[in-house]
Design a protein around this motif. Structure first.
Motif, PDB file in Angstrom:
ATOM      1  N   PHE A 125       0.818  -1.206   0.000  1.00 18.19           N
ATOM      2  CA  PHE A 125       0.000   0.000   0.000  1.00 18.19           C
ATOM      3  C   PHE A 125       0.858   1.263   0.000  1.00 18.19           C
ATOM      4  CE2 PHE A 125      -2.945  -3.177   1.708  1.00 18.19           C
ATOM      5  CZ  PHE A 125      -4.034  -2.964   0.874  1.00 18.19           C
ATOM      6  N   SER A 126       2.036   1.194   0.602  1.00 20.64           N
ATOM      7  CA  SER A 126       2.917   2.372   0.608  1.00 20.64           C
ATOM      8  C   SER A 126       3.329   2.746  -0.810  1.00 20.64           C
ATOM      9  CB  SER A 126       4.159   2.082   1.457  1.00 20.64           C
ATOM     10  OG  SER A 126       3.802   1.825   2.797  1.00 20.64           O
ATOM     11  N   ALA A 127       3.701   1.744  -1.614  1.00 18.73           N
ATOM     12  CA  ALA A 127       4.064   2.015  -3.004  1.00 18.73           C
ATOM     13  C   ALA A 127       2.847   2.424  -3.817  1.00 18.73           C
ATOM     14  CB  ALA A 127       4.722   0.783  -3.622  1.00 18.73           C
ATOM     15  N   LEU A 128       1.688   1.848  -3.484  1.00 19.19           N
ATOM     16  CA  LEU A 128       0.470   2.191  -4.215  1.00 19.19           C
ATOM     17  C   LEU A 128       0.092   3.650  -3.996  1.00 19.19           C
ATOM     18  CD1 LEU A 128      -1.821   0.852  -5.929  1.00 19.19           C
ATOM     19  CD2 LEU A 128      -3.059   0.528  -3.797  1.00 19.19           C
ATOM     20  N   LEU A 129       0.291   4.138  -2.775  1.00 14.96           N
ATOM     21  CA  LEU A 129      -0.113   5.507  -2.454  1.00 14.96           C
ATOM     22  C   LEU A 129       0.960   6.541  -2.780  1.00 14.96           C
ATOM     23  CD1 LEU A 129      -1.837   4.876   1.011  1.00 14.96           C
ATOM     24  CD2 LEU A 129      -2.948   5.274  -1.182  1.00 14.96           C
ATOM     25  N   PHE A 130       2.229   6.174  -2.564  1.00 15.31           N
ATOM     26  CA  PHE A 130       3.296   7.174  -2.679  1.00 15.31           C
ATOM     27  C   PHE A 130       4.220   6.952  -3.874  1.00 15.31           C
ATOM     28  CE2 PHE A 130       2.236   6.788   1.863  1.00 15.31           C
ATOM     29  CZ  PHE A 130       1.750   8.061   2.076  1.00 15.31           C
ATOM     30  N   GLY A 131       4.028   5.871  -4.611  1.00 10.51           N
ATOM     31  CA  GLY A 131       4.781   5.664  -5.837  1.00 10.51           C
ATOM     32  C   GLY A 131       6.278   5.642  -5.639  1.00 10.51           C
TER      33      GLY A 131
ATOM     34  N   TYR B  26      12.484   5.833  -0.097  1.00  6.26           N
ATOM     35  CA  TYR B  26      12.466   5.579   1.354  1.00  6.26           C
ATOM     36  C   TYR B  26      13.192   4.276   1.685  1.00  6.26           C
ATOM     37  CZ  TYR B  26      10.470   4.619   5.988  1.00  6.26           C
ATOM     38  OH  TYR B  26      10.293   4.330   7.327  1.00  6.26           O
ATOM     39  N   ARG B  27      13.049   3.268   0.823  1.00  3.78           N
ATOM     40  CA  ARG B  27      13.655   1.951   1.050  1.00  3.78           C
ATOM     41  C   ARG B  27      15.039   1.817   0.403  1.00  3.78           C
ATOM     42  NH1 ARG B  27      12.937  -1.306   5.052  1.00  3.78           N
ATOM     43  NH2 ARG B  27      10.942  -0.754   5.963  1.00  3.78           N
ATOM     44  N   LYS B  28      15.593   2.896  -0.118  1.00  3.19           N
ATOM     45  CA  LYS B  28      16.917   2.923  -0.731  1.00  3.19           C
ATOM     46  C   LYS B  28      17.030   1.972  -1.926  1.00  3.19           C
ATOM     47  CE  LYS B  28      19.321   4.099   3.591  1.00  3.19           C
ATOM     48  NZ  LYS B  28      20.430   3.726   4.510  1.00  3.19           N
ATOM     49  N   ALA B  29      15.934   1.763  -2.611  1.00  2.00           N
ATOM     50  CA  ALA B  29      15.943   0.967  -3.838  1.00  2.00           C
ATOM     51  C   ALA B  29      16.068   1.955  -4.992  1.00  2.00           C
ATOM     52  CB  ALA B  29      14.674   0.142  -3.948  1.00  2.00           C
ATOM     53  N   TRP B  30      17.303   2.361  -5.269  1.00  2.00           N
ATOM     54  CA  TRP B  30      17.524   3.518  -6.129  1.00  2.00           C
ATOM     55  C   TRP B  30      17.112   3.289  -7.578  1.00  2.00           C
ATOM     56  CZ3 TRP B  30      17.769   6.652  -2.468  1.00  2.00           C
ATOM     57  CH2 TRP B  30      18.558   6.455  -1.341  1.00  2.00           C
ATOM     58  N   LYS B  31      17.389   2.122  -8.134  1.00  2.00           N
ATOM     59  CA  LYS B  31      17.069   1.887  -9.545  1.00  2.00           C
ATOM     60  C   LYS B  31      15.576   2.030  -9.829  1.00  2.00           C
ATOM     61  CE  LYS B  31      21.049  -1.082 -10.586  1.00  2.00           C
ATOM     62  NZ  LYS B  31      21.504  -2.426 -11.004  1.00  2.00           N
ATOM     63  N   PRO B  32      14.692   1.271  -9.158  1.00  2.00           N
ATOM     64  CA  PRO B  32      13.254   1.460  -9.421  1.00  2.00           C
ATOM     65  C   PRO B  32      12.773   2.838  -9.001  1.00  2.00           C
ATOM     66  CG  PRO B  32      13.558  -0.044  -7.585  1.00  2.00           C
ATOM     67  CD  PRO B  32      14.904   0.161  -8.194  1.00  2.00           C
ATOM     68  N   ALA B  33      13.425   3.434  -8.005  1.00  2.00           N
ATOM     69  CA  ALA B  33      13.012   4.773  -7.564  1.00  2.00           C
ATOM     70  C   ALA B  33      13.145   5.782  -8.697  1.00  2.00           C
ATOM     71  CB  ALA B  33      13.848   5.197  -6.356  1.00  2.00           C
ATOM     72  N   PHE B  34      14.312   5.820  -9.338  1.00  2.00           N
ATOM     73  CA  PHE B  34      14.526   6.793 -10.417  1.00  2.00           C
ATOM     74  C   PHE B  34      13.748   6.407 -11.678  1.00  2.00           C
ATOM     75  CE2 PHE B  34      18.290   7.829  -7.825  1.00  2.00           C
ATOM     76  CZ  PHE B  34      18.156   9.215  -7.778  1.00  2.00           C
TER      77      PHE B  34
ATOM     78  N   TYR C 214      11.930  -4.660  -4.611  1.00  2.00           N
ATOM     79  CA  TYR C 214      12.752  -4.346  -3.431  1.00  2.00           C
ATOM     80  C   TYR C 214      13.510  -5.585  -2.956  1.00  2.00           C
ATOM     81  CZ  TYR C 214      13.883  -2.989   1.363  1.00  2.00           C
ATOM     82  OH  TYR C 214      14.534  -2.737   2.546  1.00  2.00           O
ATOM     83  N   ARG C 215      12.837  -6.725  -2.974  1.00  2.00           N
ATOM     84  CA  ARG C 215      13.490  -7.984  -2.551  1.00  2.00           C
ATOM     85  C   ARG C 215      14.675  -8.319  -3.452  1.00  2.00           C
ATOM     86  NH1 ARG C 215      10.508 -13.707  -3.700  1.00  2.00           N
ATOM     87  NH2 ARG C 215      12.382 -15.007  -3.722  1.00  2.00           N
ATOM     88  N   ARG C 216      14.523  -8.190  -4.763  1.00  2.00           N
ATOM     89  CA  ARG C 216      15.615  -8.502  -5.694  1.00  2.00           C
ATOM     90  C   ARG C 216      16.810  -7.576  -5.461  1.00  2.00           C
ATOM     91  NH1 ARG C 216      14.127  -8.908 -11.838  1.00  2.00           N
ATOM     92  NH2 ARG C 216      16.399  -9.156 -11.800  1.00  2.00           N
ATOM     93  N   ILE C 217      16.533  -6.297  -5.330  1.00  2.00           N
ATOM     94  CA  ILE C 217      17.622  -5.331  -5.151  1.00  2.00           C
ATOM     95  C   ILE C 217      18.312  -5.559  -3.812  1.00  2.00           C
ATOM     96  CG2 ILE C 217      18.098  -2.882  -4.803  1.00  2.00           C
ATOM     97  CD1 ILE C 217      15.923  -2.327  -6.881  1.00  2.00           C
TER      98      ILE C 217
ATOM     99  N   GLN D 106      23.802   0.370   4.705  1.00  2.00           N
ATOM    100  CA  GLN D 106      23.270   0.395   3.345  1.00  2.00           C
ATOM    101  C   GLN D 106      21.802  -0.019   3.285  1.00  2.00           C
ATOM    102  OE1 GLN D 106      25.602  -1.357   0.270  1.00  2.00           O
ATOM    103  NE2 GLN D 106      27.552  -0.648   1.094  1.00  2.00           N
ATOM    104  N   GLY D 107      21.299  -0.643   4.327  1.00  2.00           N
ATOM    105  CA  GLY D 107      19.897  -1.042   4.360  1.00  2.00           C
ATOM    106  C   GLY D 107      19.053  -0.045   5.132  1.00  2.00           C
ATOM    107  N   GLY D 108      17.974  -0.548   5.696  1.00  2.00           N
ATOM    108  CA  GLY D 108      17.085   0.322   6.441  1.00  2.00           C
ATOM    109  C   GLY D 108      16.326   1.274   5.545  1.00  2.00           C
ATOM    110  N   VAL D 109      16.050   2.464   6.068  1.00  2.00           N
ATOM    111  CA  VAL D 109      15.260   3.445   5.325  1.00  2.00           C
ATOM    112  C   VAL D 109      15.989   4.783   5.300  1.00  2.00           C
ATOM    113  CG1 VAL D 109      13.089   2.308   5.925  1.00  2.00           C
ATOM    114  CG2 VAL D 109      13.985   4.104   7.405  1.00  2.00           C
ATOM    115  N   SER D 110      15.510   5.683   4.438  1.00  5.27           N
ATOM    116  CA  SER D 110      16.143   6.998   4.305  1.00  5.27           C
ATOM    117  C   SER D 110      15.072   8.071   4.161  1.00  5.27           C
ATOM    118  CB  SER D 110      17.084   7.015   3.094  1.00  5.27           C
ATOM    119  OG  SER D 110      17.615   8.311   2.893  1.00  5.27           O
ATOM    120  N   TRP D 111      14.827   8.787   5.254  1.00  6.71           N
ATOM    121  CA  TRP D 111      13.925   9.936   5.171  1.00  6.71           C
ATOM    122  C   TRP D 111      14.582  11.087   4.408  1.00  6.71           C
ATOM    123  CZ3 TRP D 111       8.980   9.958   5.820  1.00  6.71           C
ATOM    124  CH2 TRP D 111       8.379   9.035   6.668  1.00  6.71           C
ATOM    125  N   ALA D 112      15.905  11.151   4.470  1.00  6.94           N
ATOM    126  CA  ALA D 112      16.610  12.219   3.760  1.00  6.94           C
ATOM    127  C   ALA D 112      16.354  12.133   2.258  1.00  6.94           C
ATOM    128  CB  ALA D 112      18.104  12.126   4.052  1.00  6.94           C
TER     129      ALA D 112
END
Length: 321
Positions: free
Chosen positions: A175-181, A187-195, A255-258, A283-289
């Motif tokens: 639901f987090s990805a559904l609402l916030f894309g 937030y999850r430091k999954a940079w490739k799908p993020a960009f 996210y699991r693959r990355i 390198q894991g966890g989350v990033s509010w920054a």
């Protein structure tokens, strides 16, 4: 001591009750009405005394022991329930077959006992199986290293990842990805799908932005008719909705693959456990920054785009409102 209520009198054959005055032969244990024994004057089985004979109640009069697990009647001497396998005198119940569990949940009137089914599930069903499977390696990576990398929300992710691996699924609603894309991936430091998702979102917003330039009579407006831009904006809106749904369905898989790829790389580079754990946490966890940075960049881009609008801002405001 055996309870003789419900057994037949050895003389008259009538059923003995709680209110009857019952006497028992001291040699073989046969029960009688006191009055019947006095009339008889001796045990009817006196000829068998001394041969090892012992009176036993008929099968129809033997007391029943109800199973505390399923309520089925069993002989008093039974050590295990013949219906569900429950071990009498033990706090642990032998897990009944799935078919038997469903049958136990059926009520005599044909309804379904959801309370019993829920209790059976709590006793040894889905939750215990999910907890056990969450400790298994996922993508060949131990669960403790996954937990170190994922951070505080690791139990939920481990459960979902384990179920996805067990059943070979790639979709698991997020639901987090559904609402916030794209913000979910940042937030999850999954940079490739993020960009990638951010670039797709901006691209799908382009027809609407060009339409604003045309309506505001900007000098940077493209030579495209308003009807064409409106059609493109509608197509982009449908595509944007589809991307949002796909993001919500496959975000955890991506996210699991990355994460698995990054954990394996860290395992190879840092064989020492203490150093590896430190790197996994970093390198894991989350990033509010990252989330704040993306939101700030979007605000700046919006401000820059507003400088490109033409003098007819009333039409733009009317469209926005």
């Amino acid at each position: 001591m055996y309870q003789f209520t419900g057994c037949p009198c050895s003389v008259c054959g009538k059923t003995l009750t709680d209110t009857d005055d019952i006497v028992v032969c001291p040699d073989c244990g046969a029960p009688y009405h006191r009055a019947c024994y006095q009339v008889q004057g001796a045990c009817v089985y006196a000829g068998k005394h001394g041969t090892g004979f012992e009176w036993t109640p008929p099968a129809s009069a033997q007391p029943e022991h109800k199973c505390p697990n399923c309520g089925a009647p069993n002989p008093e001497s039974a050590q295990r329930c013949s219906h569900c396998g429950y071990v009498f005198g033990s706090e642990q119940a032998a897990p009944p077959p799935r078919v038997d569990a469903n049958r136990q949940a059926q009520q005599p009137g044909g309804g379904f006992n959801y309370t019993r089914l829920y209790q059976e599930a709590q006793a040894g069903g889905y939750w215990q199986a999910s907890a056990a499977s969450a400790d298994e390696p996922i993508d060949g990576i131990p669960s403790d290293e996954w937990a170190t990398y994922l951070g505080p929300s690791s139990p939920a992710y481990l459960r979902d990842f384990s179920q996805m691996q067990k059943y070979g699924r790639k979709s698991s609603i997020c639901f987090s990805a559904l609402l916030f894309g794209p913000l979910y991936f940042f937030y999850r430091k999954a940079w490739k799908p993020a960009f990638v998702f951010l670039a797709v979102d901006l691209l799908l917003q382009l027809p609407s932005l060009l339409e604003l330039l045309v309506l505001s009579e900007s000098a940077f407006a493209p030579a495209i008719s308003g009807s064409t831009l409106l059609f493109l904006a509608q197509i982009a809106s449908i595509a944007s909705f589809a991307v949002m749904v796909l993001s919500g369905m496959f975000a955890k898989y991506l996210y699991r693959r990355i994460a698995a790829e990054r954990i394996r790389r860290i395992e190879a580079e840092f064989p020492d456990k203490s150093k590896r754990e430190a790197v996994l946490r970093a390198q894991g966890g989350v990033s509010w920054a990252a989330v704040v940075g993306v939101c700030t960049a979007m605000v700046v881009l919006g401000a820059v785009f507003s400088l490109l609008l033409g003098p007819n801002l009333q039409a733009v405001m009317g469209l926005v409102l």
